[in-house]
Design a protein around this motif. Structure first.
Motif, PDB file in Angstrom:
ATOM      1  N   PHE A 186      42.907 -16.034   5.619  1.00  0.00           N
ATOM      2  CA  PHE A 186      42.400 -14.776   6.155  1.00  0.00           C
ATOM      3  C   PHE A 186      43.551 -13.892   6.638  1.00  0.00           C
ATOM      4  CE2 PHE A 186      40.814 -12.261   9.769  1.00  0.00           C
ATOM      5  CZ  PHE A 186      39.836 -11.522   9.123  1.00  0.00           C
ATOM      6  N   ASP A 187      44.498 -14.461   7.374  1.00  0.00           N
ATOM      7  CA  ASP A 187      45.647 -13.703   7.874  1.00  0.00           C
ATOM      8  C   ASP A 187      46.470 -13.129   6.729  1.00  0.00           C
ATOM      9  OD1 ASP A 187      44.868 -14.242  10.446  1.00  0.00           O
ATOM     10  OD2 ASP A 187      46.389 -15.797  10.806  1.00  0.00           O
ATOM     11  N   ASN A 188      46.655 -13.898   5.673  1.00  0.00           N
ATOM     12  CA  ASN A 188      47.398 -13.400   4.510  1.00  0.00           C
ATOM     13  C   ASN A 188      46.670 -12.235   3.856  1.00  0.00           C
ATOM     14  OD1 ASN A 188      49.759 -14.861   4.480  1.00  0.00           O
ATOM     15  ND2 ASN A 188      48.896 -16.532   3.285  1.00  0.00           N
ATOM     16  N   ALA A 189      45.349 -12.321   3.784  1.00  0.00           N
ATOM     17  CA  ALA A 189      44.576 -11.216   3.215  1.00  0.00           C
ATOM     18  C   ALA A 189      44.756  -9.957   4.058  1.00  0.00           C
ATOM     19  CB  ALA A 189      43.105 -11.592   3.117  1.00  0.00           C
TER      20      ALA A 189
ATOM     21  N   LYS B 204      42.605 -24.483   9.838  1.00  0.00           N
ATOM     22  CA  LYS B 204      43.892 -23.796   9.965  1.00  0.00           C
ATOM     23  C   LYS B 204      44.258 -23.101   8.658  1.00  0.00           C
ATOM     24  CE  LYS B 204      47.083 -26.474  11.563  1.00  0.00           C
ATOM     25  NZ  LYS B 204      48.263 -27.320  11.803  1.00  0.00           N
ATOM     26  N   PHE B 205      44.031 -23.769   7.536  1.00  0.00           N
ATOM     27  CA  PHE B 205      44.350 -23.171   6.246  1.00  0.00           C
ATOM     28  C   PHE B 205      43.415 -22.008   5.919  1.00  0.00           C
ATOM     29  CE2 PHE B 205      47.079 -26.744   5.785  1.00  0.00           C
ATOM     30  CZ  PHE B 205      48.060 -26.326   4.893  1.00  0.00           C
ATOM     31  N   GLU B 206      42.167 -22.073   6.383  1.00  0.00           N
ATOM     32  CA  GLU B 206      41.248 -20.939   6.203  1.00  0.00           C
ATOM     33  C   GLU B 206      41.738 -19.735   6.998  1.00  0.00           C
ATOM     34  OE1 GLU B 206      38.595 -20.367   4.180  1.00  0.00           O
ATOM     35  OE2 GLU B 206      39.202 -22.261   3.244  1.00  0.00           O
ATOM     36  N   ARG B 207      42.221 -19.987   8.223  1.00  0.00           N
ATOM     37  CA  ARG B 207      42.767 -18.884   9.030  1.00  0.00           C
ATOM     38  C   ARG B 207      44.012 -18.306   8.365  1.00  0.00           C
ATOM     39  NH1 ARG B 207      41.668 -22.549  12.980  1.00  0.00           N
ATOM     40  NH2 ARG B 207      43.853 -23.060  13.295  1.00  0.00           N
ATOM     41  N   TYR B 208      44.871 -19.168   7.816  1.00  0.00           N
ATOM     42  CA  TYR B 208      46.063 -18.689   7.109  1.00  0.00           C
ATOM     43  C   TYR B 208      45.659 -17.793   5.939  1.00  0.00           C
ATOM     44  CZ  TYR B 208      48.853 -22.351   9.442  1.00  0.00           C
ATOM     45  OH  TYR B 208      49.491 -23.158  10.337  1.00  0.00           O
TER      46      TYR B 208
END
Length: 138
Positions: A90-93, A84-88
């Motif tokens: 990526f989404d922030n990038a 979930k934190f990896e997706r966050y």
């Protein structure tokens, strides 16, 4: 918030909570400590090798199995949280990235091929046929 109608969507309720990964890792540590304690108890019971202690040894062994399953479940939950934190991340990038040069080059290429104007007209037609409640003002 109670002053507005129930269909009002300009509010967002959020809670500030701690990192679930830390809590899960703490729980894994406790489970591992219990497994270590039970493993040493099982070793003691096996050393004594008395008939009346075999039932207790089996119970301890069963409990170790249950705790091992619990540890695996907690480790899986930690992996889910990490994902979930990896997706966050990526989404922030994506949110911070400037896509304007890409859009400019894409529009320029479409205009060069003569397909920009028809694509714009087609998008306008699709926007008109879309239900009004799903159109978002920009």
């Amino acid at each position: 918030m109670s002053e507005y109608s129930e269909s009002e969507i300009r509010f967002n309720l959020m809670a500030v909570i701690g990192d679930r990964r830390k809590d899960l890792k703490d729980r894994i540590g406790k489970v591992e400590a219990d497994i270590a304690r039970l493993t040493s108890r099982l070793a003691e019971l096996r050393l004594e090798d008395k008939e009346e202690l075999r039932a207790e040894a089996e119970a301890v062994q069963t409990e170790i199995g249950q705790l091992s399953n619990q540890r695996a479940d907690l480790a899986y939950k930690v992996q889910l949280e990490d994902g979930k934190f990896e997706r966050y991340k990526f989404d922030n990038a994506l949110r911070k990235h400037n896509f304007i040069p890409l859009i400019y080059q894409l529009a320029k290429a479409l205009a060069g091929k003569g397909t920009l104007a028809p694509a714009v007209e087609e998008a306008k037609k699709k926007a008109q046929t879309r239900p009004q409640d799903t159109q978002q003002p920009f």
